[in-house]
Scaffold this motif. Sequence first.
Motif, mmCIF file in Angstrom:
data_model
loop_
_atom_site.group_PDB
_atom_site.id
_atom_site.type_symbol
_atom_site.label_atom_id
_atom_site.label_comp_id
_atom_site.label_asym_id
_atom_site.label_seq_id
_atom_site.Cartn_x
_atom_site.Cartn_y
_atom_site.Cartn_z
ATOM 1 N N GLY A 1 5.965 2.103 1.847
ATOM 2 C CA GLY A 1 4.701 2.444 1.210
ATOM 3 C C GLY A 1 4.638 3.620 0.882
ATOM 4 N N THR A 15 9.359 -3.841 -3.169
ATOM 5 C CA THR A 15 8.499 -3.331 -3.925
ATOM 6 C C THR A 15 8.652 -1.810 -3.649
ATOM 7 O OG1 THR A 15 7.047 -4.880 -3.904
ATOM 8 C CG2 THR A 15 6.004 -2.927 -4.508
ATOM 9 N N THR A 31 0.240 0.294 1.468
ATOM 10 C CA THR A 31 1.395 -0.604 1.756
ATOM 11 C C THR A 31 1.080 -2.140 1.494
ATOM 12 O OG1 THR A 31 3.252 -1.259 3.215
ATOM 13 C CG2 THR A 31 1.158 -1.074 4.107
ATOM 14 N N LEU A 88 -2.651 3.455 -7.641
ATOM 15 C CA LEU A 88 -1.426 2.937 -6.963
ATOM 16 C C LEU A 88 -0.509 2.155 -7.837
ATOM 17 C CD1 LEU A 88 0.294 2.915 -3.924
ATOM 18 C CD2 LEU A 88 -1.038 0.723 -3.713
ATOM 19 N N LEU A 135 2.531 -0.459 -7.961
ATOM 20 C CA LEU A 135 3.738 -1.500 -7.356
ATOM 21 C C LEU A 135 4.612 -1.622 -8.362
ATOM 22 C CD1 LEU A 135 1.361 -1.392 -5.199
ATOM 23 C CD2 LEU A 135 1.811 -3.878 -4.759
ATOM 24 N N TYR A 165 6.835 1.724 -4.363
ATOM 25 C CA TYR A 165 5.450 2.370 -4.455
ATOM 26 C C TYR A 165 5.072 3.757 -4.952
ATOM 27 C CZ TYR A 165 4.611 -1.293 -0.857
ATOM 28 O OH TYR A 165 4.778 -2.433 -0.135
#
Length: 368
Positions: free
Chosen positions: A107, A167, A118, A178, A180, A169
Amino acid sequence: MKKLGLAPIGAIAALAAGIVPAQASTLFMGSYPDKMLVLDEATGAVKDRLTLASGLPTSMRISNDQKKIYVTTITTSGIEVIDTATKKVVNSFSLNTPTTRYRFNGGVPDPSGKFFYTTLQKFEKLQDRWLVSPHMFAVIDLTKKAVTRTANVPDEDSRNPNAGWRTNYMMSNDGKTLFLISDKVRVLDTASLTVKERLEVSKPEATGIEGVSFGGGVEALRNPSEYVSMFTAQDPYIRNKVYGVGRFNLATKAFDFHPIGPAPVGGGMAGLQVSKDMKEGWTVVTQEKVGNKRCEFWHLDLTTNLVKNKAEFPCRTRFQFGMSGDGTMLYIYGASYDIEMYDAQTLQHIKTVDLGNDTTGAGMIITQ
């Protein structure tokens, strides 16, 4: 690497002239069953073993200001925050309770350091069964030590069975967006936890290449405003696979990539390390995974996108790839009790450092 002993004449002269030597780098590594190793990078000596109350570390993320390291743990689904100046744990908690458990890995903190973003799943114990939630975007309040906001991941974004575990971040400088990054770039609004955009990098315009996929990002974040990684791609006609370096700019949302050459056959490429001036890069190439495994360092010139030199090194069944804080050495480590150190320019073995602990897959972070 210099051994401890009498200071050389040049060093004494520098001190006499009032020149303060550079501060030694510190290396943080997760290890079994619940430890964070703190090493002096110059000597390879383990200076401390921090106990993580929430258990086994699985990922680490350093804040953009380099002042905090955020560690996620799997034993009790916890977060540990380490102060890089004091090298001590300053916040520690577990999300799991006797009737509720969480599953997440990795995260990113927001710029204020108050929240951690996250993707997770929630498991609630009922009288006769466990109720499993869908994948959710989540905000963890680091002061309240609890999940305070969630939103279900849309169906089109949760079809990957490894969603949330593979993933990458990234967070905008203002904390409002954010990113991803996996098979595509998903752009989320942090206030509503909704996907605002889905940026397809698999079919860049006017390149003649499709099927582009990002690999792991640069472990030591050289530029928090840009995501840099290895990528593989193939052309849509005869399916030749190539590899290169991809860059995603968080401010402009522009994806730029430069193919370097044919992708290795029967193997893969692991990780990317980049020099501080972003002119040189290093990756590890694994050839022939079964039966006749070969591992090589590839040293890349990122200004010309050419391979400068290669060198084979002894393979391990599982390993990770890193680079020293000053960019002079390459590290091979993980699933073992040691670190193998290699010269970044000649790619020749320098020495082996015994850690005394079996390291996890959480990676390593180097601070000044």
